[in-house]
Design a protein around this motif. Structure first.
Motif, PDB file in Angstrom:
ATOM      1  N   VAL A  75       0.827  -1.213   0.000  1.00 48.30           N
ATOM      2  CA  VAL A  75       0.000   0.000   0.000  1.00 48.30           C
ATOM      3  C   VAL A  75       0.859   1.259   0.000  1.00 48.30           C
ATOM      4  CG1 VAL A  75      -1.641   1.354   1.380  1.00 48.30           C
ATOM      5  CG2 VAL A  75      -1.990  -1.104   1.068  1.00 48.30           C
ATOM      6  N   ASN A  76       1.907   1.272   0.817  1.00 48.93           N
ATOM      7  CA  ASN A  76       2.679   2.503   1.008  1.00 48.93           C
ATOM      8  C   ASN A  76       3.889   2.648   0.092  1.00 48.93           C
ATOM      9  OD1 ASN A  76       1.145   3.535   3.301  1.00 48.93           O
ATOM     10  ND2 ASN A  76       1.993   1.818   4.448  1.00 48.93           N
ATOM     11  N   GLU A  77       4.450   1.520  -0.364  1.00 47.83           N
ATOM     12  CA  GLU A  77       5.695   1.592  -1.125  1.00 47.83           C
ATOM     13  C   GLU A  77       5.571   1.107  -2.575  1.00 47.83           C
ATOM     14  OE1 GLU A  77       8.123   3.046   0.411  1.00 47.83           O
ATOM     15  OE2 GLU A  77       7.171   3.004   2.401  1.00 47.83           O
ATOM     16  N   ARG A  78       4.536   0.330  -2.873  1.00 47.50           N
ATOM     17  CA  ARG A  78       4.464  -0.290  -4.202  1.00 47.50           C
ATOM     18  C   ARG A  78       3.099  -0.069  -4.864  1.00 47.50           C
ATOM     19  NH1 ARG A  78       8.156  -4.665  -3.783  1.00 47.50           N
ATOM     20  NH2 ARG A  78       7.916  -5.066  -6.009  1.00 47.50           N
ATOM     21  N   ASN A  79       2.415   0.986  -4.486  1.00 51.19           N
ATOM     22  CA  ASN A  79       1.016   1.164  -4.877  1.00 51.19           C
ATOM     23  C   ASN A  79       0.787   1.193  -6.383  1.00 51.19           C
ATOM     24  OD1 ASN A  79      -1.819   1.719  -4.338  1.00 51.19           O
ATOM     25  ND2 ASN A  79      -1.377   3.787  -5.070  1.00 51.19           N
TER      26      ASN A  79
END
Length: 323
Positions: A75-79
């Motif tokens: 969710v936060n790094e590979r969205n």
């Protein structure tokens, strides 16, 4: 684990895997050897073997917070990364429904689908007076104080909830009165039931096959669309649905992908997953690992998942597991 800590750890993991990422990556949110690891390695290998992808898919194990670390990482790094897929199961959906991932929600990713499952079952001792699922449930409804169920999940976990789903289908609503004993796995739950400490156990078929073959227990019902056949046994296991209890409760094996990835990548991964589901290689892998066919890909799966998660949330609130 708090959300801020999840984000911090996920960012650290992102730095460690970015340098070694290949064309495509499957994240298994656990250590090697478990169900999520199996999902990544088997599905990824078959995608390559049948030509659905051009290059082998790298598997990254990212254990932590019961799948929450991998979820936060995506969710936060590979969205927007269209080259990453993540192994998921019923546990993923249940934990999201119960807010176990520190405020994260199921709509922060896109679920691709599920293509195999470990079926949920209700099992009684061989000498139990209950011959059908309705026999057992009717007795529980008549006097809940005389009954208890044993299961391998914690109270409020999926083993517990699928019994309550079945009772609700028969109009029983006071689910707090249903006693549930949480033990360490299906084998311990079987011991409780065979020993007469509980009326039945609730678990998955893979954990009880050996006890069925030894004649220690009987399966009253499977929570599947179709009957289960066990190799080496002549009998087939009836479904709850054919007994009038419309519950499908399985430990499915599937994948999700980042929400911000392109529609084209979502369609491609969905198509690839459907190709694996239709392959002989996957059929062989399911048979070797005690899984049954459970193919729901794309919107069909999302509709199923939305319904299950809503029911899990509602019952979790009734039980006090979720506020």
């Amino acid at each position: 684990m708090k959300l801020a800590k999840l984000k911090f750890l996920a960012a650290g993991v992102a730095m460690s895997v970015a340098s070694s990422a290949m064309a495509a990556e499957c994240i298994a949110p656990a250590n090697p050897g478990g169900g999520w690891d199996f999902t990544c390695r088997q599905i990824g290998k078959i995608m390559f073997d049948i030509g659905a992808v051009k290059d082998p898919i790298q598997v990254t194990n990212m254990a932590g917070a019961g799948g929450g670390l991998a979820y936060a990482h995506v969710v936060n790094e590979r969205n927007t990364d269209g080259d990453v897929i993540v192994a998921a199961s019923t546990a993923t959906a249940t934990r999201l429904a119960q807010n176990a991932y520190s405020g994260m929600t199921s709509d922060q990713v896109r679920f691709l689908g599920a293509i195999g499952a470990d079926p949920g079952v209700i099992v009684v001792a061989a000498n139990s007076p209950y011959k059908t699922l309705n026999d057992l449930l009717d007795s529980v409804i008549a006097d809940p104080s005389k009954h208890a169920f044993a299961g391998g999940s914690a109270a409020g976990g999926y083993d517990h909830l699928k019994v309550l789903m079945a009772l609700k289908r028969k109009g029983f609503t006071d689910i707090r009165k249903v006693k549930y004993i949480a033990v360490d796995g299906d084998a311990d739950a079987i011991t409780q039931t065979v020993g007469g400490f509980t009326s039945a156990m609730t678990g998955d078929i893979s954990g009880v096959v050996s006890f069925i073959k030894s004649g220690e227990v009987r399966v009253l019902a499977s929570f599947t669309d179709e009957r289960i056949e066990i190799p080496g046994l002549d009998a087939v296991i009836p479904t709850a649905k054919e007994q009038g209890i419309d519950v499908v409760a399985v430990n499915w094996r599937g994948l999700y992908t980042p929400k911000g990835a392109s529609e084209a990548s979502y369609k491609q991964w969905s198509d690839n997953l459907a190709k694996v589901a239709a392959s002989k290689e996957w059929a062989d892998a399911m048979q070797a690992n005690g899984l049954v066919k459970f193919t729901k890909v794309g919107p069909d799966f999302q509709n199923y998942l939305d319904g299950v998660m809503k029911e899990v949330q509602d019952m979790s609130k009734e039980l006090g597991v979720l506020k």
